[in-house]
Design a protein around this motif. Sequence first.
Motif, PDB file in Angstrom:
ATOM      1  N   PHE A 641       0.811  -1.216   0.000  1.00  0.00           N
ATOM      2  CA  PHE A 641       0.000   0.000   0.000  1.00  0.00           C
ATOM      3  C   PHE A 641       0.841   1.261   0.000  1.00  0.00           C
ATOM      4  N   GLY A 642       2.165   1.108   0.125  1.00  0.00           N
ATOM      5  CA  GLY A 642       3.013   2.284   0.225  1.00  0.00           C
ATOM      6  C   GLY A 642       3.571   2.716  -1.114  1.00  0.00           C
ATOM      7  N   THR A 643       4.468   3.688  -1.050  1.00  0.00           N
ATOM      8  CA  THR A 643       5.125   4.236  -2.250  1.00  0.00           C
ATOM      9  C   THR A 643       6.632   4.035  -2.180  1.00  0.00           C
ATOM     10  N   ASN A 644       7.085   3.148  -1.297  1.00  0.00           N
ATOM     11  CA  ASN A 644       8.505   3.055  -0.996  1.00  0.00           C
ATOM     12  C   ASN A 644       9.217   1.911  -1.698  1.00  0.00           C
ATOM     13  N   GLN A 706       6.659  -5.571   2.907  1.00  0.00           N
ATOM     14  CA  GLN A 706       6.673  -4.362   2.079  1.00  0.00           C
ATOM     15  C   GLN A 706       7.099  -3.112   2.841  1.00  0.00           C
ATOM     16  N   ASN A 707       7.100  -3.143   4.178  1.00  0.00           N
ATOM     17  CA  ASN A 707       7.519  -1.970   4.967  1.00  0.00           C
ATOM     18  C   ASN A 707       6.780  -0.706   4.530  1.00  0.00           C
ATOM     19  N   GLU A 708       5.474  -0.781   4.350  1.00  0.00           N
ATOM     20  CA  GLU A 708       4.715   0.345   3.791  1.00  0.00           C
ATOM     21  C   GLU A 708       4.906   1.646   4.562  1.00  0.00           C
ATOM     22  N   ASN A 709       4.913   2.747   3.804  1.00  0.00           N
ATOM     23  CA  ASN A 709       5.029   4.076   4.413  1.00  0.00           C
ATOM     24  C   ASN A 709       3.718   4.853   4.368  1.00  0.00           C
ATOM     25  N   ARG A 710       2.650   4.217   3.869  1.00  0.00           N
ATOM     26  CA  ARG A 710       1.332   4.853   3.889  1.00  0.00           C
ATOM     27  C   ARG A 710       0.287   3.783   3.620  1.00  0.00           C
ATOM     28  N   SER A 711      -0.990   4.141   3.823  1.00  0.00           N
ATOM     29  CA  SER A 711      -2.086   3.220   3.508  1.00  0.00           C
ATOM     30  C   SER A 711      -3.332   4.035   3.203  1.00  0.00           C
ATOM     31  N   GLN A 722     -14.739   6.271   4.424  1.00  0.00           N
ATOM     32  CA  GLN A 722     -13.665   7.204   4.731  1.00  0.00           C
ATOM     33  C   GLN A 722     -12.626   7.160   3.611  1.00  0.00           C
ATOM     34  N   THR A 723     -12.050   8.307   3.284  1.00  0.00           N
ATOM     35  CA  THR A 723     -11.100   8.382   2.180  1.00  0.00           C
ATOM     36  C   THR A 723      -9.829   9.105   2.612  1.00  0.00           C
ATOM     37  N   GLY A 724      -8.853   9.102   1.703  1.00  0.00           N
ATOM     38  CA  GLY A 724      -7.584   9.763   1.965  1.00  0.00           C
ATOM     39  C   GLY A 724      -6.492   8.751   2.243  1.00  0.00           C
ATOM     40  N   PHE A 725      -5.408   9.204   2.878  1.00  0.00           N
ATOM     41  CA  PHE A 725      -4.273   8.338   3.166  1.00  0.00           C
ATOM     42  C   PHE A 725      -3.759   8.594   4.578  1.00  0.00           C
ATOM     43  N   TYR A 726      -3.259   7.513   5.174  1.00  0.00           N
ATOM     44  CA  TYR A 726      -2.516   7.612   6.427  1.00  0.00           C
ATOM     45  C   TYR A 726      -1.038   7.494   6.090  1.00  0.00           C
ATOM     46  N   TYR A 727      -0.222   8.376   6.608  1.00  0.00           N
ATOM     47  CA  TYR A 727       1.215   8.357   6.339  1.00  0.00           C
ATOM     48  C   TYR A 727       1.959   7.982   7.619  1.00  0.00           C
ATOM     49  N   GLY A 728       2.842   7.022   7.493  1.00  0.00           N
ATOM     50  CA  GLY A 728       3.588   6.539   8.645  1.00  0.00           C
ATOM     51  C   GLY A 728       3.926   5.072   8.463  1.00  0.00           C
ATOM     52  N   ASN A 729       3.658   4.268   9.464  1.00  0.00           N
ATOM     53  CA  ASN A 729       3.884   2.822   9.429  1.00  0.00           C
ATOM     54  C   ASN A 729       2.550   2.140   9.691  1.00  0.00           C
ATOM     55  N   PRO A 730       1.713   1.983   8.659  1.00  0.00           N
ATOM     56  CA  PRO A 730       0.345   1.526   8.889  1.00  0.00           C
ATOM     57  C   PRO A 730       0.243   0.070   9.322  1.00  0.00           C
ATOM     58  N   ALA A 731       1.177  -0.790   8.864  1.00  0.00           N
ATOM     59  CA  ALA A 731       1.158  -2.205   9.219  1.00  0.00           C
ATOM     60  C   ALA A 731       2.396  -2.509  10.048  1.00  0.00           C
ATOM     61  N   THR A 775      -7.545   2.693   8.369  1.00  0.00           N
ATOM     62  CA  THR A 775      -8.182   3.745   9.155  1.00  0.00           C
ATOM     63  C   THR A 775      -7.281   4.979   9.148  1.00  0.00           C
ATOM     64  N   ALA A 776      -7.733   6.024   9.802  1.00  0.00           N
ATOM     65  CA  ALA A 776      -6.960   7.265   9.875  1.00  0.00           C
ATOM     66  C   ALA A 776      -5.731   7.138  10.765  1.00  0.00           C
ATOM     67  N   GLU A 777      -5.552   5.967  11.414  1.00  0.00           N
ATOM     68  CA  GLU A 777      -4.360   5.706  12.218  1.00  0.00           C
ATOM     69  C   GLU A 777      -3.665   4.426  11.766  1.00  0.00           C
ATOM     70  N   GLY A 778      -3.891   4.019  10.517  1.00  0.00           N
ATOM     71  CA  GLY A 778      -3.278   2.804  10.014  1.00  0.00           C
ATOM     72  C   GLY A 778      -4.245   1.640  10.015  1.00  0.00           C
TER      73      GLY A 778
END
Length: 797
Positions: A641-644, A706-711, A722-731, A775-778
Amino acid sequence: MSIKRPLSLAIGCIVAASGAAQTFAQEADNTTRALEEVVVTAERRAADLQSTPIAVSVFSQKALVENDITDVTDLSGFAPNLVVSGQEEQSDIKIFIRGVGTNNPTETGDQGVGVYVDGVYAARAQGALALMYDLENVQVLRGPQGTLFGRNNTGGAVLLQTKRPGNEFEADMSVTYGSFNRQQISAGFTLPVLDNLSFRIAGISDQDDGWVKAVSTDPRGTEHNFSGIDIGRSANVGQRLNYSDVRSARVTGLWDIRDNLSWVLSYETFTDQGVGGLLLNPVLVKEGKYEAFIDSPVSKKMKSDVLRSTVNFDITDGINMQYIFGGSDLHREQVVDQDAGVISRFQEGRTEYQDSVANSHELKIQNIDSDKLEWTVGAYFFTEETGIRFDFDGQGSWLQGGNSFIQPARGAESAAIYAQVKYRVTDALTLTGGIRYTDDLKYDRGGRNVQDCENEFIRPTLGGSALSVFEDFLDNRTGAEGADGLDDFTGKERVRGQCAATLRNDVEAESTQTTYLARADYEWGDSMVYASVATGYRAGVIQDGGQSTDPENSTNYELGYKLDTGAFRWNSAAFFMTYEDLIRSGFDEDLNQIVNSNVAGAEIGGLETEITWRVGQGVFSLAGAYLHAEYTDYIVDSAGFGTNNTPVLDENGGETGFYDLAGNRLPQAPEYSVNASFRWDFDTSLGVITPRINVMYSDEVFFRDQNENRSPINNMINDVEQTGFYYGNPAGQEAYAKVNLGVTFDPGSDWTVDLFINNATDEMTQSSASVDNGTAEGFPGRFSAPRTMGVRFNAQF
């Protein structure tokens, strides 16, 4: 490789610090009481911890009780580079040491870290969850243990040694009451019957009401995809969630038949009827709301019976032989609400039955009369067979509607021979060599995946009907198919238009491997240094569709240093490990199933250190680790789910749909971790008062390769997507620190009182994630308990 520079720095730190530490320790107050000697069995014979050239952490029963470690999962973080988490669906444990472990603890796979109780390999580690009572100690061996220990030790081994009966009467008891109505009682007593026959009887009961609240309003709203079937969804608000209900009892007999012949026999029974970790919404958890909307009849019934036997025979005054037998029988039934009101689709998983039967036999011969030469040889044989049926109803990321996985006979056979020799060249220098040859067989006989049911769901209360499968099932006793028109699993007439067995899972896969150990250690004064190279091997896994994988292999290079001046003990190790043919899972669209393959390689290196220092009336202890664990070769067909993650390009620079995960961190492998404790005895007129503090720190961890950086945020709240993206370590879990506090009062009699606060700062940490809805917190996941407190009364007689 990028790993080599930090590893060389780590080795340099050991070499440089050893001299400074020795000088510092020798200048410590000579009037301080010495630390107690610690005896380990890491080399299959009793030896002092400081003379054992292996990276091993040891926990006494007193330390387990004081730190409120009641099961294997509670050990997580207390030993360097040890991470343990649970799995809701299988009620199993996943153990990682130095980043090596497995996310597949099901009947198709094995742990990458072996669990042994009294020398007997625990085939299904579910039963090991409640064994942290009435123990001599727990030992955590880090690094491959591929020579002396039975099975699948690419990462290490966890040894539990139960308390054996002595020749005098003794008894002890511990009673705990705490948060969420926690009620625990454990007790044990030794009963001598004859001069040469005695028994030890022990048991434990641990119950609480859980810390998750069942709510009656579905936070998702009313509009969900249930394939048009009205299932009468309703919340089970009258039941407890996330609660414990565990009981176990053990009877051990010791019979000294003759001066050179003894027999230890134990029987242990274990039941677990608690409802473990549920999915929680991290948004609500952050707000301090621990609640779930449960529309499945969640339950668990698990029972395990284990028999362990060790016959000890001195063939001569200098040669000992042991025959070690283990037999276990585990039964489990479980219903799991896989959406818990968090995922925007209904999901329910049911283990209709699991029956696992395992037996192991080991013959070990070793000399006991020589300080110059120590040798051990042995043979090992292990069998396990599991019958299991798992049903899934709902809308999942890859499973749709009703699905049943019926495996009447999935099993394993493992045979091995081994030898290890330890030769003292001089009073200071010792050389060790070991080798083990293993032959493993995995099989599935008659296993079927059942899908495409006419009524879509399987459970009748969800609109389904009693499952009737029209495909042939193999007769497990003869291996033959039934007559036309009959289902030889049920013996009933096959009826078209009901459910179809879409996959036949029959398979046999055999693998062999030779693992070895080479080591040199050198002792001088209060110090020891050792260097070793060791290999480990984990048998391949079988999987649905009659497929199988090759084994995993690990090679570990290690340099260690140990120092003990009496009041100051320092053990450290620097290591570098190559990890090859890693088994990873991916979704195959053609087969419509999860497929396991040997697709990855990794390099792992780091530094571990453990310090115990008695200062005046206090004791300071530290367990710290640096871990660099990354993939070197891993191509996948999903970036997550990330861009990394880097896309793999073809010769024309176009994207191929594959992604290169080389450089990503392995799951459950924090780069830095520390566990520090301090306690001090205050002598008063009433008795000794001992306050203590424990601080645990863990760096960021990932749960997915995958070490995702967003979801994406695509959860449903009150019928609104709910829409948008959570940025961080979602999983994964961000870096965190936890603090545990306690104080013990000892009046100098045969009893003590202990007050404790676990997770005093109320830090909520996640141990797994479900990537179905963001979710908005991963991603939703399973969380460790919030702040708890209690009082414990201990007595000895």
